[in-house]
Write a protein that holds these residues in place. Structure first.
Motif, PDB file in Angstrom:
ATOM      1  N   SER A  42      95.938   4.495  85.898  1.00 45.53           N
ATOM      2  CA  SER A  42      96.777   5.434  85.140  1.00 45.53           C
ATOM      3  C   SER A  42      97.173   4.858  83.787  1.00 45.53           C
ATOM      4  N   GLY A  43      97.388   3.541  83.746  1.00 46.84           N
ATOM      5  CA  GLY A  43      97.746   2.896  82.490  1.00 46.84           C
ATOM      6  C   GLY A  43      96.631   2.992  81.466  1.00 46.84           C
ATOM      7  N   PHE A  44      95.395   2.806  81.925  1.00 45.39           N
ATOM      8  CA  PHE A  44      94.257   2.940  81.010  1.00 45.39           C
ATOM      9  C   PHE A  44      94.151   4.370  80.489  1.00 45.39           C
ATOM     10  N   GLN A  45      94.338   5.338  81.384  1.00 46.56           N
ATOM     11  CA  GLN A  45      94.292   6.743  80.970  1.00 46.56           C
ATOM     12  C   GLN A  45      95.402   7.057  79.967  1.00 46.56           C
ATOM     13  N   LEU A  46      96.560   6.439  80.179  1.00 45.91           N
ATOM     14  CA  LEU A  46      97.692   6.652  79.277  1.00 45.91           C
ATOM     15  C   LEU A  46      97.395   6.081  77.888  1.00 45.91           C
ATOM     16  N   LEU A  47      96.833   4.881  77.857  1.00 43.82           N
ATOM     17  CA  LEU A  47      96.448   4.274  76.583  1.00 43.82           C
ATOM     18  C   LEU A  47      95.428   5.142  75.853  1.00 43.82           C
ATOM     19  N   ILE A  77     100.949  -1.253  74.916  1.00 44.79           N
ATOM     20  CA  ILE A  77      99.843  -2.210  75.008  1.00 44.79           C
ATOM     21  C   ILE A  77     100.268  -3.456  75.780  1.00 44.79           C
ATOM     22  N   LEU A  78     101.452  -3.969  75.474  1.00 43.53           N
ATOM     23  CA  LEU A  78     101.943  -5.173  76.158  1.00 43.53           C
ATOM     24  C   LEU A  78     102.167  -4.910  77.643  1.00 43.53           C
ATOM     25  N   TRP A  79     102.687  -3.725  77.956  1.00 39.23           N
ATOM     26  CA  TRP A  79     102.877  -3.374  79.370  1.00 39.23           C
ATOM     27  C   TRP A  79     101.541  -3.370  80.100  1.00 39.23           C
ATOM     28  N   TYR A  80     100.522  -2.768  79.475  1.00 42.99           N
ATOM     29  CA  TYR A  80      99.224  -2.704  80.149  1.00 42.99           C
ATOM     30  C   TYR A  80      98.596  -4.088  80.248  1.00 42.99           C
ATOM     31  N   LEU A  81      98.854  -4.929  79.273  1.00 44.90           N
ATOM     32  CA  LEU A  81      98.358  -6.303  79.352  1.00 44.90           C
ATOM     33  C   LEU A  81      98.979  -7.028  80.541  1.00 44.90           C
ATOM     34  N   SER A  82     100.261  -6.757  80.809  1.00 47.95           N
ATOM     35  CA  SER A  82     100.907  -7.372  81.978  1.00 47.95           C
ATOM     36  C   SER A  82     100.258  -6.891  83.271  1.00 47.95           C
ATOM     37  N   ILE A  83      99.851  -5.622  83.300  1.00 47.81           N
ATOM     38  CA  ILE A  83      99.144  -5.096  84.473  1.00 47.81           C
ATOM     39  C   ILE A  83      97.790  -5.790  84.620  1.00 47.81           C
ATOM     40  N   LEU A  84      97.090  -5.976  83.510  1.00 51.09           N
ATOM     41  CA  LEU A  84      95.790  -6.651  83.543  1.00 51.09           C
ATOM     42  C   LEU A  84      95.914  -8.078  84.069  1.00 51.09           C
ATOM     43  N   ILE A  85      96.955  -8.780  83.640  1.00 46.51           N
ATOM     44  CA  ILE A  85      97.157 -10.157  84.097  1.00 46.51           C
ATOM     45  C   ILE A  85      97.358 -10.192  85.610  1.00 46.51           C
ATOM     46  N   MET A  86      98.180  -9.277  86.120  1.00 44.29           N
ATOM     47  CA  MET A  86      98.410  -9.232  87.571  1.00 44.29           C
ATOM     48  C   MET A  86      97.132  -8.890  88.324  1.00 44.29           C
ATOM     49  N   VAL A  87      96.337  -7.983  87.767  1.00 39.34           N
ATOM     50  CA  VAL A  87      95.069  -7.609  88.405  1.00 39.34           C
ATOM     51  C   VAL A  87      94.126  -8.806  88.455  1.00 39.34           C
ATOM     52  N   MET A  88      94.039  -9.553  87.356  1.00 39.36           N
ATOM     53  CA  MET A  88      93.149 -10.718  87.318  1.00 39.36           C
ATOM     54  C   MET A  88      93.569 -11.774  88.335  1.00 39.36           C
ATOM     55  N   VAL A  89      94.874 -12.008  88.447  1.00 39.40           N
ATOM     56  CA  VAL A  89      95.371 -12.998  89.409  1.00 39.40           C
ATOM     57  C   VAL A  89      95.047 -12.569  90.836  1.00 39.40           C
ATOM     58  N   ILE A  90      95.279 -11.311  91.142  1.00 44.18           N
ATOM     59  CA  ILE A  90      95.052 -10.811  92.503  1.00 44.18           C
ATOM     60  C   ILE A  90      93.569 -10.806  92.856  1.00 44.18           C
ATOM     61  N   MET A  91      92.708 -10.566  91.870  1.00 46.51           N
ATOM     62  CA  MET A  91      91.271 -10.529  92.155  1.00 46.51           C
ATOM     63  C   MET A  91      90.749 -11.873  92.639  1.00 46.51           C
ATOM     64  N   GLY A  92      91.421 -12.967  92.243  1.00 44.26           N
ATOM     65  CA  GLY A  92      91.019 -14.276  92.748  1.00 44.26           C
ATOM     66  C   GLY A  92      91.292 -14.408  94.229  1.00 44.26           C
ATOM     67  N   GLU A  93      92.348 -13.740  94.699  1.00 45.45           N
ATOM     68  CA  GLU A  93      92.706 -13.778  96.114  1.00 45.45           C
ATOM     69  C   GLU A  93      92.002 -12.679  96.903  1.00 45.45           C
ATOM     70  N   ASN A  94      91.731 -11.574  96.225  1.00 46.76           N
ATOM     71  CA  ASN A  94      91.114 -10.430  96.894  1.00 46.76           C
ATOM     72  C   ASN A  94      90.012  -9.848  96.011  1.00 46.76           C
ATOM     73  N   PRO A  95      88.792 -10.375  96.106  1.00 48.47           N
ATOM     74  CA  PRO A  95      87.682  -9.888  95.269  1.00 48.47           C
ATOM     75  C   PRO A  95      87.342  -8.415  95.507  1.00 48.47           C
TER      76      PRO A  95
END
Length: 302
Positions: A42-47, A77-95
């Protein structure tokens, strides 16, 4: 019910005030309450929605909104960047975060993304940005931007939500018109867009007065041409007796500064008001909210 006193003859009038609340209709659509994956999508769609837009063309016509538009775009933009950071971290634990095993296609990518996300998250600069985002309650800003996007949309979900809003407000308006001869609709902020959209297609045997405070019709009209048509329809609607628009150059989040020439109608009047706040308070929306406490427009209700 509220009582107001007229200064001109020291008499008083009693005004019955009815509030048409609509925000709860969008409660289930708030991005802030969604799962991380939904926030990511949804964040990407919003951007995409706000940046792939003609909305920037309004800046020369509404210079007071320039800084507000730029700052809140940066916050998005900064809010969505924070979402991206969380997604990247979680992908290491859950590919399989996206529903398929990314590691089976790119074996090293999930781990690399996780390390990169963790590195970004530990930066002092990003920690400071996170504190700022928390201070300004960024979730509320994002939710409102999403609600505006939904209301202005033309897909099935948007039309359904819009229909619910219209049904509720028209029900209240018709109930009020049954008991009162003089009715004034007062709208503030994005409520101006909603009220204008509804009143444009509403026909009544009793005349309706309209007061708008800190609206964004000019800005949003650049994004959605159907809104420009609704504004014109409202001006031409015989049910509309008068429209008084109050705006302030100190309002960085709204404030349509139209003139009579913009509408070519005797019904319309645009009146500037002075709302003095410092720059930080303007960015935080205190100026924008202060219309509701500014007494000058209350005189138009008498």
């Amino acid at each position: 019910m509220n009582m107001f006193y007229c200064n001109n003859n020291q008499t008083h009038k009693i005004l019955d005030i009815y509030e048409a609340d609509w925000i709860d209709i969008f409660a289930e659509e708030k991005i802030s309450t969604k799962r991380l994956l939904n926030k990511f999508i949804s964040g990407f769609q919003l951007l995409w929605y706000w940046f792939d837009s003609r909305i920037w063309a309004v800046i020369p016509e509404a210079p007071s909104l320039t800084l507000g538009i730029i700052v809140y775009s940066l916050l998005l933009i900064l809010w969505y960047l924070s979402i991206l950071i969380m997604v990247m971290v979680i992908m290491g634990e859950n590919p399989s975060f996206f529903g398929f095993n990314l590691a089976s296609i790119f074996p090293d990518l999930p781990d690399l993304l996780s390390k990169f996300g963790n590195a970004l998250g530990r930066l002092n600069l990003w920690i400071s940005i996170s504190i700022i985002l928390s201070f300004i309650k960024i979730d509320k800003v994002i939710d409102l931007a999403h609600i505006v996007k939904l209301y202005l949309g033309v897909n099935q979900k948007s039309l359904s939500l819009k229909s619910k809003v219209r049904e509720r407000i028209i029900y209240l308006l018709e109930d009020v018109l049954k008991d009162y001869e003089n009715v004034t609709v007062v709208a503030h902020s994005f409520g101006v867009t909603i009220a204008t959209d509804i009143l444009a297609d509403y026909y009544s045997l009793k005349p309706i007065k309209y007061i708008t405070l800190g609206g964004q019709l000019r800005v949003l009209g650049y994004k959605n041409q159907w809104l420009q048509k609704e504004i014109k329809k409202l001006i031409e609607n015989d049910s509309l007796l008068t429209w008084i628009n109050y705006y302030s150059s100190d309002d960085w989040l709204g404030g349509d500064s139209w003139s009579k020439q913009d509408f070519n109608s005797k019904k319309f009047t645009s009146k500037p008001i002075e709302l003095k706040f410092d720059r930080l308070e303007r960015l935080l929306g205190k100026t924008h909210l202060h219309y509701l406490y500014y007494p000058i427009w209350a005189g138009a209700l008498m």
